[in-house]
Design a protein around this motif. Sequence first.
Motif, PDB file in Angstrom:
ATOM      1  N   GLY A  90       0.798  -1.224   0.000  1.00 49.67           N
ATOM      2  CA  GLY A  90       0.000   0.000   0.000  1.00 49.67           C
ATOM      3  C   GLY A  90       0.825   1.265   0.000  1.00 49.67           C
ATOM      4  O   GLY A  90       0.277   2.368   0.093  1.00 49.67           O
ATOM      5  N   LYS A  91       2.141   1.151  -0.124  1.00 50.33           N
ATOM      6  CA  LYS A  91       3.032   2.308  -0.043  1.00 50.33           C
ATOM      7  C   LYS A  91       3.630   2.713  -1.390  1.00 50.33           C
ATOM      8  O   LYS A  91       3.834   3.892  -1.655  1.00 50.33           O
ATOM      9  CB  LYS A  91       4.187   2.016   0.920  1.00 50.33           C
ATOM     10  CG  LYS A  91       3.774   1.879   2.371  1.00 50.33           C
ATOM     11  CD  LYS A  91       4.995   1.643   3.245  1.00 50.33           C
ATOM     12  CE  LYS A  91       4.632   1.599   4.720  1.00 50.33           C
ATOM     13  NZ  LYS A  91       5.828   1.413   5.570  1.00 50.33           N
ATOM     14  N   VAL A  92       3.941   1.710  -2.196  1.00 46.88           N
ATOM     15  CA  VAL A  92       4.590   1.956  -3.483  1.00 46.88           C
ATOM     16  C   VAL A  92       3.740   1.342  -4.584  1.00 46.88           C
ATOM     17  O   VAL A  92       3.268   0.207  -4.449  1.00 46.88           O
ATOM     18  CB  VAL A  92       6.010   1.353  -3.526  1.00 46.88           C
ATOM     19  CG1 VAL A  92       6.643   1.545  -4.901  1.00 46.88           C
ATOM     20  CG2 VAL A  92       6.887   1.971  -2.452  1.00 46.88           C
ATOM     21  N   GLY A  93       3.529   2.085  -5.645  1.00 48.49           N
ATOM     22  CA  GLY A  93       2.748   1.579  -6.770  1.00 48.49           C
ATOM     23  C   GLY A  93       3.455   1.840  -8.081  1.00 48.49           C
ATOM     24  O   GLY A  93       4.302   2.730  -8.193  1.00 48.49           O
ATOM     25  N   TYR A  94       3.131   1.033  -9.073  1.00 50.82           N
ATOM     26  CA  TYR A  94       3.624   1.209 -10.437  1.00 50.82           C
ATOM     27  C   TYR A  94       2.456   1.079 -11.397  1.00 50.82           C
ATOM     28  O   TYR A  94       1.547   0.275 -11.183  1.00 50.82           O
ATOM     29  CB  TYR A  94       4.662   0.130 -10.807  1.00 50.82           C
ATOM     30  CG  TYR A  94       5.949   0.173 -10.029  1.00 50.82           C
ATOM     31  CD1 TYR A  94       7.073   0.818 -10.541  1.00 50.82           C
ATOM     32  CD2 TYR A  94       6.040  -0.445  -8.788  1.00 50.82           C
ATOM     33  CE1 TYR A  94       8.263   0.845  -9.829  1.00 50.82           C
ATOM     34  CE2 TYR A  94       7.223  -0.429  -8.063  1.00 50.82           C
ATOM     35  CZ  TYR A  94       8.332   0.221  -8.588  1.00 50.82           C
ATOM     36  OH  TYR A  94       9.506   0.249  -7.870  1.00 50.82           O
ATOM     37  N   THR A  95       2.498   1.853 -12.465  1.00 48.10           N
ATOM     38  CA  THR A  95       1.541   1.674 -13.551  1.00 48.10           C
ATOM     39  C   THR A  95       2.168   2.188 -14.833  1.00 48.10           C
ATOM     40  O   THR A  95       3.187   2.883 -14.809  1.00 48.10           O
ATOM     41  CB  THR A  95       0.195   2.356 -13.253  1.00 48.10           C
ATOM     42  OG1 THR A  95      -0.791   1.882 -14.183  1.00 48.10           O
ATOM     43  CG2 THR A  95       0.282   3.875 -13.337  1.00 48.10           C
ATOM     44  N   GLY A  96       1.567   1.846 -15.949  1.00 50.84           N
ATOM     45  CA  GLY A  96       2.113   2.272 -17.238  1.00 50.84           C
ATOM     46  C   GLY A  96       1.741   1.296 -18.325  1.00 50.84           C
ATOM     47  O   GLY A  96       0.660   0.694 -18.296  1.00 50.84           O
ATOM     48  N   GLY A  97       2.659   1.095 -19.276  1.00 50.78           N
ATOM     49  CA  GLY A  97       2.349   0.279 -20.445  1.00 50.78           C
ATOM     50  C   GLY A  97       3.006  -1.070 -20.488  1.00 50.78           C
ATOM     51  O   GLY A  97       2.783  -1.843 -21.421  1.00 50.78           O
ATOM     52  N   MET A  98       3.829  -1.416 -19.483  1.00 55.42           N
ATOM     53  CA  MET A  98       4.673  -2.609 -19.573  1.00 55.42           C
ATOM     54  C   MET A  98       3.972  -3.888 -19.127  1.00 55.42           C
ATOM     55  O   MET A  98       3.354  -3.925 -18.074  1.00 55.42           O
ATOM     56  CB  MET A  98       5.926  -2.426 -18.719  1.00 55.42           C
ATOM     57  CG  MET A  98       6.848  -1.340 -19.194  1.00 55.42           C
ATOM     58  SD  MET A  98       8.354  -1.300 -18.190  1.00 55.42           S
ATOM     59  CE  MET A  98       9.178   0.135 -18.907  1.00 55.42           C
ATOM     60  N   ASN A  99       4.105  -4.920 -19.949  1.00 49.86           N
ATOM     61  CA  ASN A  99       3.770  -6.282 -19.549  1.00 49.86           C
ATOM     62  C   ASN A  99       5.053  -6.959 -19.066  1.00 49.86           C
ATOM     63  O   ASN A  99       6.103  -6.324 -18.969  1.00 49.86           O
ATOM     64  CB  ASN A  99       3.155  -7.037 -20.726  1.00 49.86           C
ATOM     65  CG  ASN A  99       1.807  -6.469 -21.137  1.00 49.86           C
ATOM     66  OD1 ASN A  99       0.850  -6.470 -20.370  1.00 49.86           O
ATOM     67  ND2 ASN A  99       1.734  -5.964 -22.358  1.00 49.86           N
ATOM     68  N   ILE A 100       4.971  -8.247 -18.763  1.00 46.08           N
ATOM     69  CA  ILE A 100       6.135  -8.999 -18.278  1.00 46.08           C
ATOM     70  C   ILE A 100       6.625  -9.894 -19.415  1.00 46.08           C
ATOM     71  O   ILE A 100       5.996 -10.894 -19.747  1.00 46.08           O
ATOM     72  CB  ILE A 100       5.763  -9.868 -17.052  1.00 46.08           C
ATOM     73  CG1 ILE A 100       5.008  -9.043 -16.000  1.00 46.08           C
ATOM     74  CG2 ILE A 100       7.002 -10.530 -16.468  1.00 46.08           C
ATOM     75  CD1 ILE A 100       5.792  -7.876 -15.449  1.00 46.08           C
ATOM     76  N   ALA A 101       7.756  -9.516 -20.038  1.00 42.74           N
ATOM     77  CA  ALA A 101       8.252 -10.284 -21.182  1.00 42.74           C
ATOM     78  C   ALA A 101       9.710  -9.936 -21.458  1.00 42.74           C
ATOM     79  O   ALA A 101      10.145  -8.799 -21.237  1.00 42.74           O
ATOM     80  CB  ALA A 101       7.409  -9.990 -22.425  1.00 42.74           C
ATOM     81  N   ASP A 102      10.449 -10.907 -21.977  1.00 47.10           N
ATOM     82  CA  ASP A 102      11.856 -10.714 -22.321  1.00 47.10           C
ATOM     83  C   ASP A 102      12.063  -9.648 -23.386  1.00 47.10           C
ATOM     84  O   ASP A 102      13.095  -8.986 -23.425  1.00 47.10           O
ATOM     85  CB  ASP A 102      12.466 -12.028 -22.847  1.00 47.10           C
ATOM     86  CG  ASP A 102      12.909 -12.949 -21.719  1.00 47.10           C
ATOM     87  OD1 ASP A 102      12.712 -12.588 -20.551  1.00 47.10           O
ATOM     88  OD2 ASP A 102      13.447 -14.025 -22.014  1.00 47.10           O
ATOM     89  N   TYR A 103      11.085  -9.501 -24.287  1.00 46.65           N
ATOM     90  CA  TYR A 103      11.315  -8.574 -25.402  1.00 46.65           C
ATOM     91  C   TYR A 103      11.427  -7.119 -24.948  1.00 46.65           C
ATOM     92  O   TYR A 103      11.869  -6.270 -25.717  1.00 46.65           O
ATOM     93  CB  TYR A 103      10.263  -8.732 -26.504  1.00 46.65           C
ATOM     94  CG  TYR A 103       8.813  -8.685 -26.072  1.00 46.65           C
ATOM     95  CD1 TYR A 103       8.198  -7.510 -25.666  1.00 46.65           C
ATOM     96  CD2 TYR A 103       8.030  -9.846 -26.110  1.00 46.65           C
ATOM     97  CE1 TYR A 103       6.878  -7.470 -25.300  1.00 46.65           C
ATOM     98  CE2 TYR A 103       6.694  -9.818 -25.745  1.00 46.65           C
ATOM     99  CZ  TYR A 103       6.121  -8.628 -25.349  1.00 46.65           C
ATOM    100  OH  TYR A 103       4.789  -8.593 -24.976  1.00 46.65           O
ATOM    101  N   TYR A 104      11.049  -6.835 -23.702  1.00 50.10           N
ATOM    102  CA  TYR A 104      11.280  -5.485 -23.189  1.00 50.10           C
ATOM    103  C   TYR A 104      12.772  -5.190 -23.068  1.00 50.10           C
ATOM    104  O   TYR A 104      13.184  -4.031 -23.078  1.00 50.10           O
ATOM    105  CB  TYR A 104      10.594  -5.311 -21.838  1.00 50.10           C
ATOM    106  CG  TYR A 104       9.124  -4.984 -21.993  1.00 50.10           C
ATOM    107  CD1 TYR A 104       8.696  -3.678 -22.126  1.00 50.10           C
ATOM    108  CD2 TYR A 104       8.179  -5.999 -22.047  1.00 50.10           C
ATOM    109  CE1 TYR A 104       7.360  -3.380 -22.296  1.00 50.10           C
ATOM    110  CE2 TYR A 104       6.841  -5.720 -22.222  1.00 50.10           C
ATOM    111  CZ  TYR A 104       6.428  -4.406 -22.352  1.00 50.10           C
ATOM    112  OH  TYR A 104       5.105  -4.110 -22.540  1.00 50.10           O
ATOM    113  N   ILE A 105      13.577  -6.239 -22.916  1.00 47.83           N
ATOM    114  CA  ILE A 105      15.024  -6.069 -22.834  1.00 47.83           C
ATOM    115  C   ILE A 105      15.694  -6.410 -24.161  1.00 47.83           C
ATOM    116  O   ILE A 105      16.573  -5.687 -24.630  1.00 47.83           O
ATOM    117  CB  ILE A 105      15.603  -6.958 -21.705  1.00 47.83           C
ATOM    118  CG1 ILE A 105      15.106  -6.444 -20.357  1.00 47.83           C
ATOM    119  CG2 ILE A 105      17.131  -6.970 -21.749  1.00 47.83           C
ATOM    120  CD1 ILE A 105      15.516  -7.286 -19.179  1.00 47.83           C
TER     121      ILE A 105
END
Length: 341
Positions: A90-105
């Motif tokens: 409840g202290k830190v949050g993230y949001t945006g466009g990223m999914n979880i995948a190797d192709y991000y790297i």
Amino acid sequence: YIHLESFNYRSDSIAKELFTLLAEKAKEGVTIKALFDDFGNLSNSRPLRKEHLKMLAERGVEMARFSPIRFPYINHVFCRDHQKIVVIDGKVGYTGGMNIADYYINGLPEIGPWRDMHIRIEGPAVQYLEKAFLGVWNKETHEGLKEGQVAHDTLCEGSGRRVAIVQRIPKVCPEIMREAYIAALDAAERKVQIINPYFTPTRKVRNAIKRAAERGVRVEIMIPGKSDISFTPDAGFYIANKLRKAGAHIYVFNGGFHHSKIMMVDERFCTVGSTNLNSRSLHYDYEINAFILDLPTTAELGEVFQNDKLNSTIMTREEYKKRSVWRRFVGWFAHLFTPVI
């Protein structure tokens, strides 16, 4: 506790590393709840399978599918969970466009590097990311989990930057994201900068862009030259060219696939989120964006835009004509389907 929500988790090395870490945290007594969209999972080339989910459950990672695909296999048409949310204690949050995948790297061979944008948030705004997550979690699991049952500690104080979390919930507030974008465009006085990957905006959003250009606002729109989805990019090029004729400045990004969904207005405020400027995001799916009223954050994103211009081609009449007659026809034909793509 850790709450995660994503359109999909691709079963590859990044997901393996993530789930190994989550299992370690579960061993320490951390409650792990993770959501994914079943259509998003099955439509990627390396989906999570039943054996993966069983293994994760045995290791203390509780997974839930949004709208499981069942006969007659059309439920995914109506709405999908396209949100990307992480909430930690409840202290830190993230949001945006990223999914979880190797192709991000590593990128993808056919399109090159993969670009995207996420934002880290601390302070009171995190509770709204939490509320958004719990709304979908409870819808799918019927657990009835409440914020008070999970927020073990008080939220950390904000930095003084104003953040509004805007969530599109089908049948509850179906027009809110479209209205937020239109209100931002109508408020612009000097400059608007937009990066969006599947750029097939609805008629009302296109009209808001045209109104801004007619007022003398410099409207800059960046679209990727390559995409992971066929058909849609041709419609995007067609619509972008129409907006170019109406006074917008169009930049075609050449450095791979720009999957970011960001907009900066007058260098005063900006938005980062999951929302594509297409009908799926604006009319059908669960989506979430952070609207940030902060000069330094907006300036930082503006700098990203300026740097990416250096790796972009300005769309002119001559540049657009370089596209083959066939591709231009496909773009015209594809744009007829913008109410549903």
